[in-house]
Design a protein around this motif. Structure first.
Motif, PDB file in Angstrom:
ATOM      1  N   ALA A 105      76.727  32.973  58.872  1.00 37.83           N
ATOM      2  CA  ALA A 105      76.653  31.896  57.875  1.00 37.83           C
ATOM      3  C   ALA A 105      77.845  33.057  57.402  1.00 37.83           C
ATOM      4  CB  ALA A 105      76.479  31.111  56.763  1.00 37.83           C
ATOM      5  N   ASN A 106      77.694  34.465  56.305  1.00 42.54           N
ATOM      6  CA  ASN A 106      78.449  35.301  56.183  1.00 42.54           C
ATOM      7  C   ASN A 106      79.063  35.828  57.401  1.00 42.54           C
ATOM      8  OD1 ASN A 106      76.973  35.199  53.667  1.00 42.54           O
ATOM      9  ND2 ASN A 106      75.666  36.363  54.325  1.00 42.54           N
ATOM     10  N   ASP A 107      78.805  36.065  58.468  1.00 44.20           N
ATOM     11  CA  ASP A 107      79.862  35.997  59.027  1.00 44.20           C
ATOM     12  C   ASP A 107      81.668  35.063  58.889  1.00 44.20           C
ATOM     13  OD1 ASP A 107      79.116  38.615  59.571  1.00 44.20           O
ATOM     14  OD2 ASP A 107      77.886  37.831  61.363  1.00 44.20           O
ATOM     15  N   ILE A 108      80.653  34.158  59.332  1.00 42.00           N
ATOM     16  CA  ILE A 108      82.226  32.972  59.753  1.00 42.00           C
ATOM     17  C   ILE A 108      82.981  32.895  58.178  1.00 42.00           C
ATOM     18  CG2 ILE A 108      82.202  30.534  59.588  1.00 42.00           C
ATOM     19  CD1 ILE A 108      79.422  30.296  61.631  1.00 42.00           C
ATOM     20  N   ALA A 109      82.479  33.087  56.752  1.00 43.92           N
ATOM     21  CA  ALA A 109      82.558  33.320  55.767  1.00 43.92           C
ATOM     22  C   ALA A 109      83.686  34.103  55.614  1.00 43.92           C
ATOM     23  CB  ALA A 109      81.276  32.886  54.880  1.00 43.92           C
ATOM     24  N   ALA A 110      83.593  35.196  56.153  1.00 43.59           N
ATOM     25  CA  ALA A 110      84.021  36.266  55.725  1.00 43.59           C
ATOM     26  C   ALA A 110      85.595  35.995  56.683  1.00 43.59           C
ATOM     27  CB  ALA A 110      83.855  37.557  55.863  1.00 43.59           C
ATOM     28  N   ILE A 167      75.805  32.492  51.613  1.00 41.10           N
ATOM     29  CA  ILE A 167      76.929  32.962  51.498  1.00 41.10           C
ATOM     30  C   ILE A 167      77.367  32.713  50.007  1.00 41.10           C
ATOM     31  CG2 ILE A 167      79.417  32.502  52.225  1.00 41.10           C
ATOM     32  CD1 ILE A 167      77.802  30.241  54.394  1.00 41.10           C
ATOM     33  N   ASP A 168      76.752  31.957  48.876  1.00 38.87           N
ATOM     34  CA  ASP A 168      77.792  32.540  48.204  1.00 38.87           C
ATOM     35  C   ASP A 168      77.188  33.773  47.246  1.00 38.87           C
ATOM     36  OD1 ASP A 168      74.693  31.469  48.140  1.00 38.87           O
ATOM     37  OD2 ASP A 168      74.770  30.572  46.227  1.00 38.87           O
ATOM     38  N   GLU A 169      76.151  34.244  47.358  1.00 33.35           N
ATOM     39  CA  GLU A 169      76.163  35.147  46.817  1.00 33.35           C
ATOM     40  C   GLU A 169      76.136  36.677  47.624  1.00 33.35           C
ATOM     41  OE1 GLU A 169      71.824  34.646  45.853  1.00 33.35           O
ATOM     42  OE2 GLU A 169      72.329  32.742  44.215  1.00 33.35           O
ATOM     43  N   THR A 209      88.124  28.834  60.783  1.00 32.73           N
ATOM     44  CA  THR A 209      87.759  28.911  62.163  1.00 32.73           C
ATOM     45  C   THR A 209      87.082  27.810  63.329  1.00 32.73           C
ATOM     46  OG1 THR A 209      85.253  29.096  60.608  1.00 32.73           O
ATOM     47  CG2 THR A 209      86.000  30.742  60.043  1.00 32.73           C
ATOM     48  N   ALA A 210      86.175  28.594  63.792  1.00 28.84           N
ATOM     49  CA  ALA A 210      85.528  28.247  65.110  1.00 28.84           C
ATOM     50  C   ALA A 210      84.780  27.405  64.096  1.00 28.84           C
ATOM     51  CB  ALA A 210      84.848  28.688  66.289  1.00 28.84           C
ATOM     52  N   GLN A 211      84.542  25.937  64.830  1.00 26.60           N
ATOM     53  CA  GLN A 211      83.498  24.772  64.662  1.00 26.60           C
ATOM     54  C   GLN A 211      82.286  24.584  65.386  1.00 26.60           C
ATOM     55  OE1 GLN A 211      83.830  23.731  60.983  1.00 26.60           O
ATOM     56  NE2 GLN A 211      85.295  25.531  60.738  1.00 26.60           N
ATOM     57  N   GLY A 212      81.649  24.153  64.699  1.00 26.67           N
ATOM     58  CA  GLY A 212      79.767  23.477  66.076  1.00 26.67           C
ATOM     59  C   GLY A 212      79.054  25.204  65.254  1.00 26.67           C
ATOM     60  N   GLN A 213      77.731  25.157  66.935  1.00 31.29           N
ATOM     61  CA  GLN A 213      76.753  26.426  66.914  1.00 31.29           C
ATOM     62  C   GLN A 213      77.874  27.834  67.402  1.00 31.29           C
ATOM     63  OE1 GLN A 213      74.192  25.341  66.103  1.00 31.29           O
ATOM     64  NE2 GLN A 213      73.679  23.571  65.437  1.00 31.29           N
TER      65      GLN A 213
END
Length: 98
Positions: A25-30, A62-64, A15-19
């Protein structure tokens, strides 16, 4: 008979990195999970295991939640109490070969 087992990483999601304002975080992990599934050519229903890491502050995030967010219900799941990808890969290999 000598049988050797081999494991491989078959899909990667970057995914894109940075701010990233407006993205959790969940959106990015998904997104990363979906990109990895697409790269591997499989669906979330074909995933047998999910290994995640708790964030560095130890808060639930994210983990849970990512499995539920993705609608995944793997037979095996683990959440590590520290954020390192190296041990996650080793744990995944051990789970597959067991």
């Amino acid at each position: 008979m000598n049988v050797s087992m081999t494991t491989a990483i078959v899909g990667v999601g970057s995914t894109a990195q940075g701010q990233l304002p407006g993205r959790s975080a969940n959106d990015i992990a998904a997104e990363a999970i979906q990109l990895a599934l697409d790269d591997a050519g499989i669906s979330k229903d074909e995933v047998d295991g999910l290994i995640t890491c708790r964030n560095l502050q130890g808060r639930a995030c994210i983990d849970e939640q990512v499995g539920l967010l993705m609608g995944m219900n793997p037979a095996y799941s683990a959440t590590l109490d520290y954020g390192t990808g190296n041990f996650s890969v080793h744990l995944g290999v051990m789970a597959i070969t067991a």
